[in-house]
Write a protein that holds these residues in place. Structure first.
Motif, short mmCIF file in Angstrom:
data_model
loop_
_atom_site.label_atom_id
_atom_site.label_comp_id
_atom_site.label_asym_id
_atom_site.label_seq_id
_atom_site.Cartn_x
_atom_site.Cartn_y
_atom_site.Cartn_z
N ASP A 112 0.76 -1.13 -0.09
CA ASP A 112 0.08 -0.10 0.09
C ASP A 112 0.95 1.38 0.13
N PHE A 113 1.73 1.32 0.77
CA PHE A 113 2.50 2.79 1.38
C PHE A 113 3.08 3.31 0.24
N PRO A 114 3.98 2.74 -0.80
CA PRO A 114 4.53 3.66 -1.54
C PRO A 114 3.54 4.39 -2.49
N PHE A 115 2.48 3.67 -2.87
CA PHE A 115 1.50 3.89 -3.89
C PHE A 115 0.39 5.22 -3.30
N LYS A 116 0.22 4.69 -2.19
CA LYS A 116 -0.59 5.94 -1.39
C LYS A 116 0.08 7.23 -1.27
N ASP A 117 1.60 7.22 -0.85
CA ASP A 117 2.39 8.24 -1.05
C ASP A 117 2.29 8.72 -2.46
N GLY A 118 2.29 7.92 -3.31
CA GLY A 118 2.34 8.39 -4.90
C GLY A 118 1.02 9.28 -5.02
N VAL A 119 -0.07 8.89 -4.41
CA VAL A 119 -1.23 9.80 -4.56
C VAL A 119 -0.88 11.22 -4.25
N LEU A 120 -0.19 11.30 -3.11
CA LEU A 120 0.12 12.47 -2.48
C LEU A 120 1.27 13.27 -3.50
N THR A 121 2.17 12.43 -3.97
CA THR A 121 3.07 12.96 -4.71
C THR A 121 2.49 13.54 -6.11
N PHE A 221 -5.61 25.43 -0.33
CA PHE A 221 -4.60 24.72 0.56
C PHE A 221 -3.73 24.03 -0.31
N LYS A 222 -2.17 24.30 0.12
CA LYS A 222 -1.39 23.86 -0.74
C LYS A 222 -1.26 22.17 -0.68
N TYR A 223 -1.65 21.53 0.37
CA TYR A 223 -1.77 19.76 0.40
C TYR A 223 -2.98 19.55 -0.06
N ASN A 224 -3.02 18.74 -1.20
CA ASN A 224 -4.23 18.05 -1.70
C ASN A 224 -5.11 17.55 -0.75
N SER A 225 -6.33 17.90 -0.47
CA SER A 225 -7.20 17.25 0.47
C SER A 225 -8.27 16.39 -0.07
N ASN A 226 -7.90 15.85 -1.18
CA ASN A 226 -9.21 14.70 -1.83
C ASN A 226 -8.82 13.35 -1.64
N PHE A 227 -7.83 13.06 -0.36
CA PHE A 227 -7.73 11.72 -0.50
C PHE A 227 -8.87 10.98 -0.20
N ARG A 228 -9.05 9.78 -0.79
CA ARG A 228 -10.15 8.75 -0.49
C ARG A 228 -10.07 8.25 0.86
N LEU A 229 -11.05 8.07 1.55
CA LEU A 229 -10.88 7.84 3.04
C LEU A 229 -9.62 6.45 3.02
N SER A 230 -9.86 5.38 2.41
CA SER A 230 -9.06 4.42 2.88
C SER A 230 -7.52 4.57 2.34
N SER A 231 -7.30 5.21 1.28
CA SER A 231 -5.91 5.73 1.11
C SER A 231 -5.23 6.59 2.09
N TRP A 232 -6.15 7.61 2.50
CA TRP A 232 -5.68 8.39 3.42
C TRP A 232 -5.15 7.79 4.88
N LEU A 233 -6.13 6.78 5.21
CA LEU A 233 -5.89 6.13 6.40
C LEU A 233 -4.45 5.40 6.30
N SER A 258 -9.17 18.44 10.96
CA SER A 258 -10.25 19.01 11.11
C SER A 258 -11.34 18.10 11.43
N GLU A 259 -12.55 18.56 11.63
CA GLU A 259 -13.66 17.58 11.75
C GLU A 259 -14.09 16.67 10.88
N ASP A 260 -13.61 16.79 9.64
CA ASP A 260 -13.87 15.82 8.44
C ASP A 260 -13.28 14.52 8.93
N GLY A 261 -11.88 14.45 9.27
CA GLY A 261 -11.20 13.24 9.35
C GLY A 261 -10.66 12.95 10.88
N MET A 262 -11.41 13.70 12.04
CA MET A 262 -10.75 13.34 13.25
C MET A 262 -11.20 12.08 13.71
N HIS A 263 -12.47 11.66 13.55
CA HIS A 263 -13.01 10.46 14.27
C HIS A 263 -12.23 9.21 13.47
N TYR A 264 -11.99 9.22 12.26
CA TYR A 264 -11.55 8.32 11.74
C TYR A 264 -9.87 7.95 12.03
#
Length: 644
Positions: A112-121, A221-233, A258-264
């Motif tokens: 998972d990890f290099p490609f989830k990071d790839g999403v950020l890249t 916001f400079k960081y992309n905030s559109n991660f899908r939940l599973s990828s983001w976690l 933020s409140e969007d992702g806090m509980h997850y």
């Protein structure tokens, strides 16, 4: 007790002639050895052919020809429970198997990890998001035995030291004194410094990218905030796991969310640190309300999730808080600090505190706020003032503020008994709006002008966290460095710091900001702590391999630009080797008529994600050594081996 197979001893004796190339400490680097076996590395095979043990067990004569059984040798290297003389390769194991291998030992697994990071890249900024290109590396397969190589220590390049004299060449590094800034993928950078800093970092602060789409009004916001939940976690889980190892025994990690992702995030972080290591959830006011919000309910807070590696009962948050004291000519031998002079009660509730204070030295008047009376009565004002208990901002040129303050002397603080309560001012300041985002934006604007970096956290927030969790010279880590707020505050508070950032603005905003701090800039908390400048840090970059080509592909805008990058991938350049391309790819079958987006995805798929950066084990390879300056070569040797 675990006993290694005899072949490990034999191989160690043979491979020691290659230096550190096939070793991680005193252990075999099995993934590197396996890789070179598969690629028929000439120098390795030549050495193995000279070894009696290898010739006896892994070279077989068939029809007069000698065959080297590389697969069998590789298998015995990768499976450390292998016993050549046993009836089975594995001791005391029962389980599902396929082709003689347990399924859990399968070599091909989804990583998972290099490609989830790839999403950020691939989709870090708003502009990249608009290209609709956020799934670049999902669902690819990498071989299990290469994961260790992915997390091997990386080569550093472009290393330099910044101090009051500007930047200069650096060839050494002292982890007990030097601050460190790294440009590169934060997951791989954390693994790179793990061995040097494991258990040494007292406090980690991170402001993570959020996974939901931001509302239109805030979508810069400079960081992309559109991660899908599973990828983001998964993305965060990989980083929190290594961060936990680096954290000291009684250290703490503070995560802004933020409140969007806090509980997850809370549920996932519980699984990493353990529910028993959860310290608390702290609300922070971010703004003073908005009207254009869903359901007409403005969400004016974000949150800090706090975890520790300490045990229950440890003082993770300081009971006696380290405060900022200053020394002034009017009280030369008594350092003092500012405290609020107002009461929570109104002037109606405290009529004897309803008066205008006048500075006896300057005559300047300070009227009372009817909603918050003074904390001292009018008839005791002069007594407090004569004893040094009241000060005015117009008494000092360096002082900011528009109201009188209570002067508290250091010796008075030290004389008080230690309170068992957590620093209540900290919670009140975060809740009341003393650390709102607007302050962070204004601080960046003052340093660089508008649009340099949006939604930077204010220095006041980091000041509050740092002073209740650390003491001078403790190490602070922020691996989502952004505009370097954490590092700036750490420097002003005489803490040591590590910052990691892979975006190019590290050299446009982050490093220039730290240079301004060294020069003595007076924004943020500078006046509060009487900052006069100074300090230094070492800057370095992970040496890109496929990462350079990856970024070129991502930033390509036309099919012709993609073709140019593709030819560089095959042929290399003066400063870059040809790309590592997946061995399964048939390059002759690339169809350039497929279109831009399809070929962009294809070129990214061709790149071996395991080779985003050069590993330190390759530093003495002739083709790699040519790409590294002598100064960077020395820096790497001293960084990893302490100059040996």
């Amino acid at each position: 007790m675990k006993i290694e197979p005899k072949i490990f001893d034999e191989l160690k004796g043979v491979l020691v002639s290659f230096g550190d190339k096939y070793f991680i400490g005193e252990e075999l680097n099995r993934s590197k050895l396996s890789e070179d076996l598969r690629t028929y590395d000439d120098s390795l095979l030549k050495k193995l052919f000279e070894t009696d043990f290898i010739k006896q067990h892994f070279i077989k004569e068939v029809a007069g020809q000698k065959l080297f059984q590389i697969e069998q040798l590789e298998e015995s290297i990768l499976y450390n429970d292998y016993w050549n003389t046993s009836y089975t390769k594995y001791e005391n194991r029962i389980g599902l198997a396929s082709n003689g291998k347990f399924l859990e030992d399968g070599q091909d697994i989804v990583l998972d990890f290099p490609f989830k990071d790839g999403v950020l890249t691939a989709s870090m900024t708003k502009e990249d998001t608009e290209d609709g290109y956020e799934d670049a590396f999902l669902n690819e397969v990498i071989e299990k035995d290469e994961i260790d190589r992915l997390f091997d220590k990386k080569i550093f390049v472009n290393s330099k030291r910044y101090d009051e004299n500007g930047d200069s060449v650096v060839t050494d590094f002292d982890e007990d004194k030097d601050n460190l800034i790294i440009k590169g993928n934060n997951l791989l950078a954390l693994h790179t410094i793990k061995e040097k800093y494991v258990g040494k970092v007292k406090m980690i602060y991170i402001d993570v990218p959020y996974f939901f789409k931001k509302r239109i009004a805030e979508d810069s916001f400079k960081y992309n905030s559109n991660f899908r939940l599973s990828s983001w976690l998964v993305f965060l889980k990989n980083r929190l796991e290594i961060a936990k190892e680096i954290l000291s025994e009684k250290g703490s990690i503070w995560i802004s969310i933020s409140e969007d992702g806090m509980h997850y995030l809370k549920v996932m972080a519980d699984s990493v640190f353990g529910k028993g290591q959860f310290v608390g959830t702290i609300p922070r006011k971010t703004r003073n309300g908005k009207s254009d919000v869903p359901f007409n309910m403005s969400q004016d807070f974000d949150w800090l999730l706090v975890y520790t590696k300490g045990r229950e009962g440890d003082e993770i948050v300081g009971r006696v808080v380290e405060r900022h004291y200053i020394t002034t000519p009017d009280f030369p031998n008594r350092p003092w600090r500012k405290a609020d002079m107002t009461s929570q009660r109104t002037t109606q509730e405290r009529p004897n505190s309803n008066f205008t204070m006048v500075n006896p030295k300057t005559g300047k008047e300070y009227p009372v706020n009817p909603k918050r009376s003074w904390s001292v009565a009018k008839d005791t004002f002069q007594t407090w003032y004569d004893n040094g208990g009241i000060g005015f901002p117009d008494d000092y040129e360096f002082m900011s503020g528009d109201k009188p303050f209570r002067r508290v002397f250091k010796d008075e603080d030290e004389a008080k008994s230690k309170s068992s309560a957590v620093y209540s001012d900290f919670l009140l300041k975060l809740f009341s709006g003393s650390t709102v985002n607007k302050l962070g934006n204004e601080q960046i604007d003052e340093l660089f002008g508008r649009d340099s970096f949006d939604y930077a956290k204010p220095e006041e927030l980091l000041d509050e966290i740092i002073k209740i969790t650390t003491k001078e010279n403790d190490i602070i880590l922020d691996f989502f460095m952004g505009s370097a707020t954490t590092q700036s505050v750490a420097m002003k508070m005489n803490r040591r710091f590590i910052g990691i950032e892979q975006m190019d603005y590290i050299n446009e905003v982050s490093v220039p900001r730290l240079q301004k701090v060294i020069a003595g800039e007076q924004g943020g908390i500078s006046k509060e702590v009487n900052w006069q400048g100074g300090g230094s840090f070492v800057y370095t970059e992970l040496m890109p391999k496929n990462m350079g080509y990856l970024q070129d592909i991502i930033h390509s805008k036309t099919l012709d630009e993609l073709k140019v990058v593709y030819h560089r991938m095959l042929e290399g350049t003066d400063t870059m080797e040809p790309a590592d391309i997946s061995f399964c790819a048939d390059l002759d079958k690339i169809d350039w008529t497929e279109g831009f987006v399809e070929n962009k995805r294809l070129l990214i798929k061709l790149l071996d994600k395991n080779g985003l950066y050069y590993n330190y084990s390759e530093i003495d390879d002739a083709n790699v050594r040519e790409l590294i300056s002598d100064n960077d070569y020395l820096f790497n040797k001293k960084f990893y081996k302490g100059g040996e």
